[in-house]
Design a protein around this motif. Structure first.
Motif, PDB file in Angstrom:
ATOM      1  N   ALA A  77      38.700  90.854  26.843  1.00 31.04           N
ATOM      2  CA  ALA A  77      38.095  89.582  26.443  1.00 31.04           C
ATOM      3  C   ALA A  77      38.656  88.423  27.263  1.00 31.04           C
ATOM      4  CB  ALA A  77      38.338  89.340  24.955  1.00 31.04           C
ATOM      5  N   ILE A  78      39.965  88.459  27.532  1.00 34.16           N
ATOM      6  CA  ILE A  78      40.587  87.408  28.342  1.00 34.16           C
ATOM      7  C   ILE A  78      40.026  87.420  29.762  1.00 34.16           C
ATOM      8  CG2 ILE A  78      42.773  86.664  29.385  1.00 34.16           C
ATOM      9  CD1 ILE A  78      44.171  87.655  26.843  1.00 34.16           C
ATOM     10  N   CYS A  79      39.766  88.606  30.277  1.00 31.40           N
ATOM     11  CA  CYS A  79      39.234  88.727  31.646  1.00 31.40           C
ATOM     12  C   CYS A  79      37.862  88.074  31.788  1.00 31.40           C
ATOM     13  CB  CYS A  79      39.138  90.199  32.043  1.00 31.40           C
ATOM     14  SG  CYS A  79      40.739  91.000  32.309  1.00 31.40           S
ATOM     15  N   GLN A  80      37.144  87.880  30.676  1.00 31.67           N
ATOM     16  CA  GLN A  80      35.811  87.278  30.756  1.00 31.67           C
ATOM     17  C   GLN A  80      35.871  85.813  31.189  1.00 31.67           C
ATOM     18  OE1 GLN A  80      33.288  89.537  30.350  1.00 31.67           O
ATOM     19  NE2 GLN A  80      35.112  90.828  30.118  1.00 31.67           N
ATOM     20  N   PHE A  81      37.053  85.210  31.069  1.00 35.72           N
ATOM     21  CA  PHE A  81      37.200  83.809  31.463  1.00 35.72           C
ATOM     22  C   PHE A  81      37.484  83.654  32.960  1.00 35.72           C
ATOM     23  CE2 PHE A  81      38.231  83.922  26.961  1.00 35.72           C
ATOM     24  CZ  PHE A  81      37.473  82.870  26.468  1.00 35.72           C
ATOM     25  N   PHE A  82      37.594  84.783  33.672  1.00 34.89           N
ATOM     26  CA  PHE A  82      37.877  84.743  35.104  1.00 34.89           C
ATOM     27  C   PHE A  82      36.648  85.184  35.880  1.00 34.89           C
ATOM     28  CE2 PHE A  82      41.968  85.112  33.074  1.00 34.89           C
ATOM     29  CZ  PHE A  82      42.770  84.251  33.811  1.00 34.89           C
ATOM     30  N   PRO A  83      36.539  84.737  37.126  1.00 30.68           N
ATOM     31  CA  PRO A  83      35.392  85.154  37.946  1.00 30.68           C
ATOM     32  C   PRO A  83      35.377  86.674  38.125  1.00 30.68           C
ATOM     33  CG  PRO A  83      36.550  83.309  38.962  1.00 30.68           C
ATOM     34  CD  PRO A  83      37.410  83.778  37.825  1.00 30.68           C
ATOM     35  N   GLY A  84      34.199  87.230  38.105  1.00 30.95           N
ATOM     36  CA  GLY A  84      34.075  88.674  38.255  1.00 30.95           C
ATOM     37  C   GLY A  84      32.847  89.163  37.522  1.00 30.95           C
TER      38      GLY A  84
END
Length: 201
Positions: A77-84
């Motif tokens: 879920a945290i990774c969703q705030f980063f580009p990708g």
């Protein structure tokens, strides 16, 4: 004289300290990924601090497998705030955390072996996470699977850097948390011997 009964208390659920530690480490991973991850780059390879920190959380608190899965989903879920590519991280980080959650219970006889295992298990978990992400990326987004080989050194390099981070921080963090790296049964054996002596009196 009354017989003294030794009771072992089984850890149930997750303590507030473990919850706070998990939250702090995941937050630290996000901050480091945002700031330091931009500058640390070795020929296209850089540590994934979010993976490193959830591996660190799992190796420190040694939770049951279902909690490792929850940690992985939170990391995704945290990774969703980063580009990708959105949503793929939910599957990849959940898989990496599950592997880490299973591997942490490999027995270690001494401190050095335990530190080495923390690094090795982090390497394996990062490879699983990065490998699954790459496969999903080419299945759902990219159309040329032959280009997948270019991601192999990146995944392996990231796994190596993550392993170094966790291996280096494991012992100091365990000491700061006042936890034993390798637990022994000396105290329990001493109590058992004492009980046996009381029986004979």
């Amino acid at each position: 004289m009354e017989k003294r009964v030794l009771n072992k208390t089984e850890k149930k659920g997750i303590s507030l300290q473990d919850l706070l530690l998990t939250a702090v480490l995941l937050a630290a991973g996000a901050v480091l990924k945002f700031f330091a991850g931009t500058f640390i780059n070795f020929f296209g390879m850089k540590p994934n601090f979010i993976i490193a920190m959830y591996c660190m959380a799992i190796v420190l608190i040694q939770p049951k497998i279902y909690y490792s899965l929850i940690i992985g989903l939170l990391a995704g879920a945290i990774c969703q705030f980063f580009p990708g590519t959105p949503y793929l991280n939910f599957a990849s980080e959940a898989a990496g955390a599950l592997v880490m959650g299973a591997l942490i219970f490999i027995p270690a006889k001494n401190k050095g072996m335990k530190i080495a295992l923390s690094a090795i298990t982090t390497f394996i978990s990062t490879v699983i996470s990065g490998g699954l992400y790459t496969v999903l990326l080419f299945v759902f987004i990219k159309s040329d699977p032959s280009a997948m080989a270019a991601y192999v050194p990146i995944v392996l390099g990231t796994a190596t850097l993550n392993a170094i981070i966790v291996g280096a921080l494991y012992a100091p963090l365990m000491k700061a948390l006042k936890k034993e790296i390798v637990t022994t049964d000396k105290a329990e054996n001493a109590d058992t011997e004492k009980t046996d002596e009381e029986k004979t009196e």
